[in-house]
Design a protein around this motif. Structure first.
Motif, short mmCIF file in Angstrom:
data_model
loop_
_atom_site.label_atom_id
_atom_site.label_comp_id
_atom_site.label_asym_id
_atom_site.label_seq_id
_atom_site.Cartn_x
_atom_site.Cartn_y
_atom_site.Cartn_z
N GLY A 8 0.83 -1.21 0.00
CA GLY A 8 0.00 0.00 0.00
C GLY A 8 0.85 1.25 0.00
N ALA A 9 2.01 1.17 -0.64
CA ALA A 9 3.05 2.20 -0.49
C ALA A 9 2.74 3.50 -1.22
CB ALA A 9 4.39 1.66 -0.98
N THR A 10 1.75 3.50 -2.11
CA THR A 10 1.42 4.75 -2.79
C THR A 10 0.19 5.42 -2.18
OG1 THR A 10 0.12 3.53 -4.45
CG2 THR A 10 2.42 4.03 -4.99
N GLY A 11 -0.37 4.83 -1.12
CA GLY A 11 -1.49 5.44 -0.44
C GLY A 11 -1.05 6.63 0.40
N ARG A 12 -2.02 7.33 0.97
CA ARG A 12 -1.70 8.56 1.70
C ARG A 12 -0.86 8.29 2.94
NH1 ARG A 12 -7.22 11.75 2.42
NH2 ARG A 12 -8.06 9.63 2.44
N THR A 13 -1.15 7.20 3.65
CA THR A 13 -0.32 6.85 4.81
C THR A 13 0.91 6.06 4.39
OG1 THR A 13 -2.33 6.77 6.17
CG2 THR A 13 -0.33 5.81 7.10
N GLY A 14 0.73 5.13 3.46
CA GLY A 14 1.84 4.31 3.00
C GLY A 14 2.98 5.13 2.43
N SER A 15 2.66 6.17 1.68
CA SER A 15 3.71 7.00 1.09
C SER A 15 4.51 7.73 2.18
CB SER A 15 3.12 8.00 0.10
OG SER A 15 2.17 8.85 0.73
N LEU A 16 3.84 8.11 3.26
CA LEU A 16 4.54 8.75 4.37
C LEU A 16 5.47 7.75 5.07
CD1 LEU A 16 1.62 10.85 5.91
CD2 LEU A 16 3.61 11.72 4.64
N VAL A 17 5.03 6.50 5.20
CA VAL A 17 5.88 5.48 5.82
C VAL A 17 7.13 5.27 4.97
CG1 VAL A 17 6.05 3.05 6.43
CG2 VAL A 17 3.99 4.34 7.02
N VAL A 18 6.96 5.14 3.67
CA VAL A 18 8.11 4.97 2.78
C VAL A 18 9.06 6.16 2.92
CG1 VAL A 18 8.84 4.90 0.36
CG2 VAL A 18 6.89 3.54 1.10
N GLN A 19 8.52 7.34 2.93
CA GLN A 19 9.34 8.55 3.05
C GLN A 19 10.14 8.56 4.35
OE1 GLN A 19 7.18 12.26 2.44
NE2 GLN A 19 8.45 13.28 3.98
N LYS A 20 9.47 8.25 5.46
CA LYS A 20 10.13 8.29 6.76
C LYS A 20 11.19 7.19 6.88
CE LYS A 20 6.68 10.63 9.61
NZ LYS A 20 7.63 11.58 10.24
N LEU A 21 10.94 6.03 6.34
CA LEU A 21 11.95 4.97 6.37
C LEU A 21 13.15 5.35 5.51
CD1 LEU A 21 9.65 1.83 6.11
CD2 LEU A 21 11.10 2.39 8.06
N ARG A 22 12.89 5.98 4.39
CA ARG A 22 13.98 6.40 3.50
C ARG A 22 14.84 7.49 4.14
NH1 ARG A 22 11.20 6.73 -2.56
NH2 ARG A 22 11.30 4.48 -3.00
N GLU A 23 14.29 8.20 5.11
CA GLU A 23 15.07 9.24 5.80
C GLU A 23 16.10 8.63 6.76
OE1 GLU A 23 12.06 11.58 7.66
OE2 GLU A 23 11.48 12.62 5.82
N ARG A 24 16.06 7.31 6.93
CA ARG A 24 17.03 6.62 7.79
C ARG A 24 17.77 5.56 6.97
NH1 ARG A 24 16.04 7.28 13.35
NH2 ARG A 24 14.17 8.49 13.84
N PRO A 25 18.55 5.98 5.96
CA PRO A 25 19.19 5.01 5.07
C PRO A 25 20.23 4.13 5.75
CG PRO A 25 20.05 7.21 4.67
CD PRO A 25 18.87 7.37 5.59
N GLN A 26 20.75 4.56 6.91
CA GLN A 26 21.70 3.73 7.63
C GLN A 26 21.01 2.60 8.38
OE1 GLN A 26 24.91 4.29 7.04
NE2 GLN A 26 24.17 5.97 5.75
N GLU A 27 19.69 2.72 8.57
CA GLU A 27 18.93 1.72 9.31
C GLU A 27 18.05 0.84 8.41
OE1 GLU A 27 17.06 2.96 13.10
OE2 GLU A 27 17.76 4.96 12.57
N PHE A 28 17.50 1.45 7.34
CA PHE A 28 16.48 0.74 6.57
C PHE A 28 16.75 0.80 5.07
CE2 PHE A 28 14.25 2.53 10.34
CZ PHE A 28 13.96 1.32 10.97
N ASP A 29 16.51 -0.31 4.43
CA ASP A 29 16.47 -0.42 2.97
C ASP A 29 15.01 -0.67 2.61
OD1 ASP A 29 16.90 -0.87 0.28
OD2 ASP A 29 17.60 -2.93 0.56
#
Length: 251
Positions: A8-29
């Motif tokens: 559900g990564a292109t949904g309104r909440t899902g896109s925010l989750v993807v964005q926030k995880l991407r802001e921590r590239p040392q922790e998450f791929d």
């Protein structure tokens, strides 16, 4: 670094989750899972980091889940207009597209994701659900007679029984407002929905839900917890997520 699949990564909440995880590239791929490359291009400006498929297709889920240590389930049936108002001033009739009913999406689609996660050796599943699941007469259940909250709760129970480590976040009404500036309150059994403290609206910004998802992978106190959550715009801002998760009830 944990490899996390977000459905559900292109949904309104899902896109925010993807964005926030991407802001921590040392922790998450981060790997996004969605049906439409066009929607991913529209939301993110690129299809990089995405796998496309359908939660009804186990093969595409298995492919996306390969090598992932975490899964975020953010798929949900979406009501649509099935008939215009019969008279001026009345509301249109809402329902679900064929194949997009809650039983297929919110239950069977989530079961498919959970089973694919088990097969892939995923170490933690974070499921974003909704408050209101204890009330069979909740108005959301009447939309198209889809019983959406009932099917969501059945999927939650399937996850709990699966043996996979999990975090289940049952959000209040979702707000398209900035996050990170509210106090978050947790509870269970819809108490916060029916009797919110001090008359606070039982709602929460999508951005705060997305932050809870990220923190659930970072804090061990979030493991094997299922909880309701709302926000208080007047309270002290929640920053200690380990303590917040610790206040929830295991299971």
């Amino acid at each position: 670094m944990k490899r996390i699949l977000v459905t559900g990564a292109t949904g309104r909440t899902g896109s925010l989750v993807v964005q926030k995880l991407r802001e921590r590239p040392q922790e998450f791929d981060v790997v996004g899972f969605a049906r439409s490359p066009q929607k991913a291009e529209q939301v993110f400006g690129s299809t990089e980091g995405f796998v496309f498929g359908d939660i009804g297709d186990r093969h595409s889920l298995d492919k996306a889940m390969n090598g992932c240590e975490g899964l975020v389930i953010l798929t949900s049936a979406v009501p649509q207009v099935v008939a215009p108002p019969s008279e001026p001033g009345q509301r249109p009739t809402m329902g679900f597209a064929p194949g997009g009913e809650p039983e297929q999406v919110d239950y069977q689609g989530q079961v498919n994701q959970i089973e694919a996660a088990k097969a892939a050796g995923v170490q933690q599943v974070v499921l974003v659900g909704s408050m209101g699941g204890t009330d069979e007469n909740h108005f959301l259940n009447s939309i198209g007679n889809g019983k959406i909250l009932i099917w969501k709760r059945k999927a939650e129970q399937y996850l709990i029984n699966s043996g996979l480590p999990y975090t289940i976040i049952r959000a209040g009404g979702l707000l398209d407002e900035p996050g990170g500036d509210r106090e978050l309150w947790v509870g269970d059994d819809d108490h916060l929905l029916h009797q919110p403290p001090d008359g606070v609206n039982p709602s929460i910004p999508r951005a705060d839900v997305a932050e809870l998802v990220v923190q659930a992978f970072r804090e061990t106190t979030a493991r094997n917890r299922a909880f309701d959550v709302i926000s208080n715009p007047q309270g002290p801002v929640t920053r200690d997520f380990a303590a917040l998760f610790a206040r929830t009830t295991p299971g």
